[in-house]
Design an enzyme around this catalytic site. Structure first.
Site, PDB file in Angstrom:
ATOM      1  CE1 TYR A  88      -3.935   2.234   0.732  1.00 18.87           C
ATOM      2  CE2 TYR A  88      -2.398   3.354   2.179  1.00 18.87           C
ATOM      3  CZ  TYR A  88      -3.592   3.327   1.500  1.00 18.87           C
ATOM      4  OH  TYR A  88      -4.449   4.397   1.581  1.00 18.87           O
ATOM      5  CG  ASN A 117      -3.646   5.333  10.652  1.00 18.49           C
ATOM      6  OD1 ASN A 117      -2.693   5.635   9.936  1.00 18.49           O
ATOM      7  ND2 ASN A 117      -3.795   4.122  11.145  1.00 18.49           N
ATOM      8  CG  LEU A 137      -7.529   0.726  16.412  1.00 18.02           C
ATOM      9  CD1 LEU A 137      -7.699  -0.747  16.739  1.00 18.02           C
ATOM     10  CD2 LEU A 137      -6.208   1.270  16.949  1.00 18.02           C
TER      11      LEU A 137
END
Length: 278
Positions: A88, A117, A137
């Site tokens: 990625y 993130n 998450l």
């Protein structure tokens, strides 16, 4: 490709040394790795070493761009592309290398934004993430509390960090939106091509994220500890000094705000099928 690790564009930095945190945008060019830092993984079910994955991936890319001479990769390009630890991250850094070549050939300026993130939602609960199978998450933790997903899994608690879990920079979508607008203004003003980090400039562990979700939900999370995942870096958080200085970027949301707004969104609305209010 069977991607065992998905992440944000901060994954372009790979497994950078802890002493360099927060990471500056120049790290990707200065690292100068002679070999790929990719973790081992799978390609169409075949398990490969990191270097084999890199060679397979770049071979496919070269097949696509081979007729175009100005897109040929230089030794410096390859050295830079050796930095990421995940496919990625490699794919995102490849975007920047190709953008630079297009810019040199055609004079088209560009801006690349390397995110932390992304998590959080609109503060009034009207806009947020809605995926049937999320992989981030915070969303997985909230889905677990709301019974929309199985018990949460924590991958690795034996990393060389304060609490043994990996550390990342997290960023709220509203702060990202402001960063995007500022980047567009940068280009509209005729400024040169650039790369900017967008995050909070602070590192948060997996357990930091879970604690904030527990605080805002007033619920106890149940989770299962598993082994480390292939491709996960120990620590990656971003210097936002350049974005602050040149774009005026100033994030307004901290990790608590991200968890609070995400919890509000997910509890106001049911699952992805219909967005119906509770």
């Amino acid at each position: 490709i069977n991607a065992e690790y998905m992440g944000s564009t901060q994954s372009t930095y790979g497994d950078a040394p802890q002493e360099l945190m927060p990471l500056k945008e120049t790290y990707s060019k200065s690292a100068q790795f002679p070999h790929s830092q990719l973790a081992e993984g799978y390609w169409n079910g075949e398990r490969l070493s990191g270097q084999q994955l890199f060679d397979r991936f770049m071979g496919k890319v070269k097949t696509l761009i081979q007729p175009v001479e100005y897109l040929d990769f230089t030794p410096n390009d390859i050295s830079m592309l050796n930095t990421p630890k995940s496919i990625y991250g490699l794919s995102k850094l490849l975007d920047e290398v190709l953008l630079h070549k297009y810019s040199t050939q055609y004079g088209i300026n560009w801006v690349s934004l390397r995110y932390g993130n992304v998590c959080g939602a609109h503060p009034d609960g009207s806009i947020g993430e809605a995926k049937p199978r999320p992989h981030t998450l915070m969303t997985l933790a909230i889905y677990s509390l709301l019974g929309r997903a199985q018990k949460l899994k924590v991958y690795g608690t034996d990393y060389p960090t304060v609490d043994g879990t990996t550390i990342r920079d997290y960023v709220h979508p509203q702060d990202l939106a402001q960063g995007h607008l500022a980047a567009l203004q940068w280009l509209l003003q005729g400024k040169p091509s650039e790369v900017f980090n967008l995050g909070t400039g602070k590192g948060s562990s997996v357990f930091d994220v879970l604690r904030e979700v527990e605080k805002v939900s007033e619920k106890k999370l149940e989770y299962e500890v598993q082994g480390r995942r292939l491709g996960d870096s120990v620590s990656a958080y971003l210097s936002i000094e350049k974005a602050n200085r040149l774009l005026g970027y100033k994030p307004k949301h901290d990790l608590h705000s991200m968890a609070q707004t995400a919890w509000k969104w997910h509890t106001l609305y049911q699952d992805i099928n219909g967005y119906r209010k509770r």
